[in-house]
Design a protein around this motif. Structure first.
Motif, mmCIF file in Angstrom:
data_model
loop_
_atom_site.group_PDB
_atom_site.id
_atom_site.type_symbol
_atom_site.label_atom_id
_atom_site.label_comp_id
_atom_site.label_asym_id
_atom_site.label_seq_id
_atom_site.Cartn_x
_atom_site.Cartn_y
_atom_site.Cartn_z
ATOM 1 N N ASP A 27 0.840 -1.212 0.000
ATOM 2 C CA ASP A 27 0.000 0.000 0.000
ATOM 3 C C ASP A 27 0.873 1.260 0.000
ATOM 4 N N TYR A 28 1.923 1.229 0.823
ATOM 5 C CA TYR A 28 2.851 2.379 0.915
ATOM 6 C C TYR A 28 3.466 2.664 -0.457
ATOM 7 N N ALA A 29 3.869 1.568 -1.152
ATOM 8 C CA ALA A 29 4.505 1.741 -2.468
ATOM 9 C C ALA A 29 3.490 2.244 -3.496
ATOM 10 N N ILE A 30 2.250 1.781 -3.387
ATOM 11 C CA ILE A 30 1.221 2.249 -4.344
ATOM 12 C C ILE A 30 0.920 3.739 -4.085
ATOM 13 N N VAL A 31 0.788 4.098 -2.821
ATOM 14 C CA VAL A 31 0.533 5.516 -2.484
ATOM 15 C C VAL A 31 1.647 6.389 -3.062
ATOM 16 N N ASN A 32 2.884 5.947 -2.910
ATOM 17 C CA ASN A 32 4.009 6.728 -3.453
ATOM 18 C C ASN A 32 4.038 6.694 -4.973
ATOM 19 N N GLY A 33 3.592 5.597 -5.546
ATOM 20 C CA GLY A 33 3.471 5.523 -7.008
ATOM 21 C C GLY A 33 2.575 6.632 -7.512
ATOM 22 N N PHE A 34 1.484 6.860 -6.807
ATOM 23 C CA PHE A 34 0.517 7.883 -7.236
ATOM 24 C C PHE A 34 1.013 9.319 -7.026
ATOM 25 N N LYS A 35 2.205 9.469 -6.475
ATOM 26 C CA LYS A 35 2.784 10.820 -6.355
ATOM 27 C C LYS A 35 3.590 11.192 -7.586
ATOM 28 N N ALA A 36 3.697 10.276 -8.516
ATOM 29 C CA ALA A 36 4.521 10.516 -9.715
ATOM 30 C C ALA A 36 3.827 11.490 -10.673
ATOM 31 N N PRO A 37 4.608 12.153 -11.529
ATOM 32 C CA PRO A 37 3.989 13.054 -12.508
ATOM 33 C C PRO A 37 3.176 12.293 -13.546
ATOM 34 N N THR A 38 2.180 12.977 -14.100
ATOM 35 C CA THR A 38 1.301 12.323 -15.066
ATOM 36 C C THR A 38 0.865 13.327 -16.122
ATOM 37 N N TYR A 39 0.809 12.892 -17.362
ATOM 38 C CA TYR A 39 0.634 13.833 -18.485
ATOM 39 C C TYR A 39 -0.685 14.600 -18.434
ATOM 40 N N ASN A 40 -1.768 13.974 -17.967
ATOM 41 C CA ASN A 40 -3.076 14.657 -18.032
ATOM 42 C C ASN A 40 -3.648 14.972 -16.645
ATOM 43 N N HIS A 41 -2.827 14.813 -15.625
ATOM 44 C CA HIS A 41 -3.202 15.153 -14.252
ATOM 45 C C HIS A 41 -4.215 14.164 -13.657
ATOM 46 N N LEU A 42 -4.482 13.060 -14.344
ATOM 47 C CA LEU A 42 -5.542 12.155 -13.873
ATOM 48 C C LEU A 42 -5.032 10.900 -13.171
ATOM 49 N N ARG A 43 -3.808 10.532 -13.424
ATOM 50 C CA ARG A 43 -3.240 9.315 -12.799
ATOM 51 C C ARG A 43 -4.190 8.131 -12.963
ATOM 52 N N GLU A 44 -4.420 7.800 -14.231
ATOM 53 C CA GLU A 44 -5.363 6.711 -14.517
ATOM 54 C C GLU A 44 -4.615 5.373 -14.495
ATOM 55 N N TRP A 45 -4.259 4.982 -13.281
ATOM 56 C CA TRP A 45 -3.422 3.797 -13.073
ATOM 57 C C TRP A 45 -4.114 2.854 -12.094
#
Ligand code: FMN
Length: 211
Positions: A27-45
């Protein structure tokens, strides 16, 4: 841990201990994953977590990893290649099945494509793919901080795997990541030495900045 220490600690590992991973660390790694930059600001991951043997066997079957590997042929294939690269492939290729089978957990990393990867024509059509890889690096670094390592495996038969895992057609798989604690005899491959001054460039092809 300091950033420089985590960056150094993260390595690709293909030999795992038979030891479960706490969901808190994932969970910690996924939360940090979602802090990464994303081209359309949506983080559709999305992340699919696989723990069952059946799922691993399905991946092995889908990727045709049951076939035996001829080490002599493999050696010949990389005969005149860069030494560090050759070392990597000779270690990695024979371990593709084992690493999937022996890792306690496999993470399937999914993204929503802007343009289907197969239909991409311009670099920015692949912004979705570039973005998910920034997320993956955050994810791997966060695991390494907790002594968990992984190996990014790019499947070939993505459509079969998507179908077997019930992943909607409109989404894409970026990578599968077998993760786990490093086996006591895990192979840590030598990284190629890079001379940064040869890789840093300025305008007009000058290798040194002139004042
Ligand atoms: C885009 C990408 C695809 C990769 N595909 C595979 C793969 O299919 N199988 C594998 O064992 N390793 C794979 N790797 C891991 C690389 O072999 C590894 O990152 C590289 O040798 C550098 O080693 P290091 O991560 O320990 O620095 C992949 C890595 C990346 C970034």
């Amino acid at each position: 841990m300091e950033l420089k220490d985590v960056l150094k600690k993260r390595r690709t590992i293909r030999d795992f201990q038979n030891k479960e991973i706490s969901m808190d660390i994932i969970d910690y790694a996924i939360v940090n994953g979602f802090k990464a930059p994303t081209y359309n600001h949506l983080r559709e991951w999305d992340f699919v977590i696989l723990n069952q043997l059946e799922s691993k066997l399905m991946l092995i079957e889908s990727e045709n990893l049951n076939k035996s590997i001829n080490l002599k042929e493999l050696e010949q294939q990389f005969e005149n290649k860069d030494k560090t690269m050759k070392e990597m492939y000779l270690d990695a290729i024979p371990k593709q099945k084992k690493m999937i089978l022996e890792s306690p957990t496999i993470i399937v990393v999914i993204f929503r494509p802007k343009t289907r990867v197969a239909e991409a024509k311009k670099l920015n059509d692949l912004n979705c793919l570039a973005s998910i890889w920034t997320c993956i690096e955050n994810f791997l670094l966060s695991l390494a901080e907790h002594n968990i390592y992984g190996v990014t495996f790019i499947p070939i038969n993505i459509e079969t795997i998507k179908k077997n895992l019930g992943i909607p057609d409109e989404l894409e798989i970026a990578t599968l990541i077998p993760i786990g604690y490093m086996a006591h005899d895990a192979k840590i491959l030598r990284q190629k030495t890079i001379n940064i001054s040869e890789r840093k460039h300025y305008e007009n092809g000058k290798s040194k900045k002139t004042k």
